[in-house]
Write a protein that holds these residues in place. Structure first.
Motif, short mmCIF file in Angstrom:
data_model
loop_
_atom_site.label_atom_id
_atom_site.label_comp_id
_atom_site.label_asym_id
_atom_site.label_seq_id
_atom_site.Cartn_x
_atom_site.Cartn_y
_atom_site.Cartn_z
N ASP A 257 0.81 -1.22 0.00
CA ASP A 257 0.00 0.00 0.00
C ASP A 257 0.84 1.27 0.00
O ASP A 257 0.59 2.19 -0.78
CB ASP A 257 -0.93 0.00 1.22
N ALA A 258 1.82 1.38 0.88
CA ALA A 258 2.61 2.60 0.99
C ALA A 258 3.41 2.86 -0.29
O ALA A 258 3.49 4.00 -0.76
CB ALA A 258 3.55 2.53 2.19
N ALA A 259 3.98 1.82 -0.86
CA ALA A 259 4.75 1.98 -2.11
C ALA A 259 3.83 2.38 -3.26
O ALA A 259 4.20 3.20 -4.12
CB ALA A 259 5.50 0.70 -2.43
N ARG A 260 2.65 1.79 -3.28
CA ARG A 260 1.68 2.14 -4.33
C ARG A 260 1.27 3.62 -4.19
O ARG A 260 1.17 4.34 -5.19
CB ARG A 260 0.45 1.25 -4.25
N ALA A 261 1.07 4.07 -2.97
CA ALA A 261 0.69 5.47 -2.73
C ALA A 261 1.79 6.41 -3.23
O ALA A 261 1.51 7.43 -3.87
CB ALA A 261 0.41 5.70 -1.25
N ARG A 262 3.04 6.06 -2.92
CA ARG A 262 4.16 6.92 -3.37
C ARG A 262 4.26 6.95 -4.89
O ARG A 262 4.48 8.02 -5.49
CB ARG A 262 5.47 6.44 -2.75
N LEU A 263 4.09 5.80 -5.52
CA LEU A 263 4.19 5.76 -6.98
C LEU A 263 3.08 6.58 -7.63
O LEU A 263 3.32 7.34 -8.57
CB LEU A 263 4.15 4.32 -7.47
N LEU A 264 1.87 6.44 -7.12
CA LEU A 264 0.76 7.21 -7.69
C LEU A 264 0.97 8.70 -7.48
O LEU A 264 0.65 9.52 -8.35
CB LEU A 264 -0.56 6.76 -7.06
N GLY A 265 1.52 9.08 -6.33
CA GLY A 265 1.83 10.48 -6.09
C GLY A 265 2.88 11.00 -7.06
O GLY A 265 2.79 12.13 -7.58
N GLN A 266 3.90 10.18 -7.32
CA GLN A 266 4.94 10.57 -8.27
C GLN A 266 4.38 10.73 -9.69
O GLN A 266 4.72 11.69 -10.40
CB GLN A 266 6.06 9.53 -8.26
N VAL A 267 3.53 9.81 -10.09
CA VAL A 267 2.92 9.90 -11.41
C VAL A 267 2.06 11.16 -11.52
O VAL A 267 2.07 11.86 -12.53
CB VAL A 267 2.10 8.63 -11.72
N ALA A 268 1.31 11.45 -10.45
CA ALA A 268 0.51 12.67 -10.45
C ALA A 268 1.40 13.90 -10.63
O ALA A 268 1.06 14.83 -11.36
CB ALA A 268 -0.29 12.78 -9.15
N GLY A 269 2.56 13.89 -9.97
CA GLY A 269 3.50 14.99 -10.13
C GLY A 269 4.04 15.09 -11.55
O GLY A 269 4.21 16.20 -12.08
N SER A 270 4.30 13.96 -12.18
CA SER A 270 4.81 13.96 -13.56
C SER A 270 3.77 14.51 -14.53
O SER A 270 4.10 15.33 -15.41
CB SER A 270 5.21 12.55 -13.98
N VAL A 271 2.53 14.07 -14.39
CA VAL A 271 1.48 14.55 -15.29
C VAL A 271 1.24 16.04 -15.06
O VAL A 271 1.03 16.80 -16.01
CB VAL A 271 0.19 13.73 -15.10
N ARG A 272 1.27 16.46 -13.80
CA ARG A 272 1.15 17.90 -13.51
C ARG A 272 2.23 18.70 -14.23
O ARG A 272 1.94 19.74 -14.83
CB ARG A 272 1.26 18.11 -12.00
N ASP A 273 3.47 18.21 -14.24
CA ASP A 273 4.55 18.94 -14.91
C ASP A 273 4.32 19.02 -16.42
O ASP A 273 4.64 20.02 -17.06
CB ASP A 273 5.89 18.26 -14.63
N MET A 274 3.77 17.94 -16.99
CA MET A 274 3.53 17.93 -18.43
C MET A 274 2.46 18.93 -18.84
O MET A 274 2.55 19.56 -19.90
CB MET A 274 3.14 16.52 -18.89
N LEU A 275 1.43 19.08 -18.00
CA LEU A 275 0.28 19.90 -18.39
C LEU A 275 0.28 21.29 -17.77
O LEU A 275 -0.40 22.19 -18.27
CB LEU A 275 -1.02 19.18 -17.99
N SER A 276 1.01 21.47 -16.68
CA SER A 276 1.08 22.75 -15.98
C SER A 276 -0.31 23.34 -15.70
O SER A 276 -0.63 24.45 -16.13
CB SER A 276 1.91 23.76 -16.78
N PRO A 277 -1.15 22.61 -14.96
CA PRO A 277 -2.51 23.09 -14.68
C PRO A 277 -2.50 24.13 -13.55
O PRO A 277 -1.48 24.38 -12.91
CB PRO A 277 -3.23 21.82 -14.23
N ASP A 278 -3.67 24.69 -13.29
CA ASP A 278 -3.81 25.63 -12.17
C ASP A 278 -4.07 24.91 -10.86
O ASP A 278 -3.81 25.46 -9.79
CB ASP A 278 -4.96 26.60 -12.46
N ARG A 279 -4.58 23.70 -10.94
CA ARG A 279 -4.85 22.91 -9.73
C ARG A 279 -4.99 21.44 -10.14
O ARG A 279 -5.24 21.15 -11.32
CB ARG A 279 -6.12 23.40 -9.01
N VAL A 280 -4.85 20.54 -9.15
CA VAL A 280 -4.92 19.10 -9.39
C VAL A 280 -5.90 18.49 -8.39
O VAL A 280 -5.86 18.82 -7.20
CB VAL A 280 -3.54 18.43 -9.25
N VAL A 281 -6.78 17.61 -8.87
CA VAL A 281 -7.70 16.88 -8.01
C VAL A 281 -7.48 15.39 -8.25
O VAL A 281 -7.50 14.93 -9.40
CB VAL A 281 -9.17 17.24 -8.31
#
Length: 353
Positions: A257-281
């Motif tokens: 669970d903890a490793a999965r949470a970290r990976l999903l958080g990292q992926v969210a950060g990567s996609v945020r960098d690609m799109l440069s949105p105003d906010r993330v949900v």
């Protein structure tokens, strides 16, 4: 012509006058005629005539008991969506389960039922329509106005327009389809995000993983086509059914669970960098299923970025009901597009029943 996969969640001045008035009232929850006029740019006379029409049809209702102290005349009397007369039918088809739901015209789910379905089988829309009819039987006097059909179309290898036609033939109602992730994003925006301009990125993770964005231009807000993250590279050595290794969906299914949470958080950060949105949900039970891991996800999200400015992140408030809510949100589309035509179609459907 195939309908655009974009989901419109705010129509603004490009829509008809009844649509504009209904949308302003729905968004505000409750508003006076002069407040609707100020928000929409329509004249108070136009709003007054349109409200009278919507009240007569039972789409909105007056609340004179909540009029502002000292207010005189109709313009000061609040109006709200009439949540007791009409409803929508939402169908959500997933990989292992399908959900049938009834919603009111505010987007609130009244009732829902899940149906198990064999993995890889064709969706039995006739069976789901029978479930909808049974649910309607518990709400006598309510008139259905429209239906929504939501699914991860690409993952299920289904053509949405074909299924839309089938649901229309089964129900006699106007039908709107939506991709599952886009519909989830539209639900989030419709229920929570009024006045948030710019670009909002929604990342969804459960049985499917992907993202969609809501683009608020001020006069209209659309949710774009969803993008899949199933095969997003993670550099792991976990084999994927596609024949490669390290794909995101295959990798997260093997992690604690903890490793999965970290990976999903990292992926969210990567996609945020690609799109440069105003906010993330972040949406979906893979993000929200364990409240104890939310800090782990947000820490990985914040650390995994090359952007100089942090982009705020939040989690959905919708839990296990998101399938029903997203389907009912998509079902609101025809009503908000053309409320008068939907009432006429609902009346014809009732007379033909």
């Amino acid at each position: 012509m195939a309908r655009s996969p974009i989901i419109t969640v705010s129509r603004g001045r490009f829509s008809s006058t009844p649509s504009q008035v209904l949308e302003q009232v729905r968004a505000a929850g409750r508003a006076s005629r002069d407040e609707v006029a100020a928000a929409s740019g329509l004249s108070i006379a136009t709003v007054g005539r349109t409200v009278a029409q919507l009240v007569e049809l039972g789409l909105v209702r007056e609340r004179p008991d909540l009029a502002r102290p000292g207010a005189t005349g109709r313009p000061g009397v609040p109006i709200e969506i009439d949540a007791d007369r009409y409803l929508t039918i939402g169908f959500h088809v997933g990989r292992r389960i399908a959900t049938v739901a009834l919603g009111d015209l505010t987007g609130r789910v009244l009732t829902s039922q899940t149906v198990r379905r064999p993995l890889g089988a064709e969706p039995d829309l006739e069976e789901l329509s029978r479930v909808a009819a049974a649910l309607l039987g518990a709400h006598p006097g309510r008139v259905p106005l429209a239906a929504g059909l939501v699914a991860p179309w690409r993952e299920l290898d289904l053509v949405p327009t074909d299924r839309e036609t089938e649901v229309h033939e089964l129900t006699g109602l106007p039908v709107r389809t939506g991709d599952h992730i886009s519909a989830v994003a539209a639900s989030e925006f419709l229920h929570r995000r009024h006045g948030t301009g710019g670009l909002t990125l929604y990342l969804y993770a459960r049985d499917t993983i992907g993202w969609a964005v809501a683009v608020d231009r001020g006069v209209q807000t659309d949710v774009t086509r969803a993008a899949s993250l199933t095969h997003f590279p993670t550099a792991s050595d976990v084999p994927c059914p596609c024949g490669r290794t390290g794909c995101l969906a295959a990798t997260v299914s093997t992690l604690p669970d903890a490793a999965r949470a970290r990976l999903l958080g990292q992926v969210a950060g990567s996609v945020r960098d690609m799109l440069s949105p105003d906010r993330v949900v972040l949406v979906g039970q893979a993000f929200t299923g364990d409240p104890g891991l939310l800090d782990e996800i947000t820490a990985a999200y914040a650390a995994h970025s090359a952007l100089a400015q942090q982009v705020p992140v939040s989690f959905t408030r919708f839990g296990a009901d998101i399938q029903a809510i997203s389907a009912c949100t998509v079902a609101l589309g025809p009503v908000l597009d053309d409320p008068l035509a939907c009432v006429e179609a609902g009346g014809m459907c009732r007379r033909g029943a």
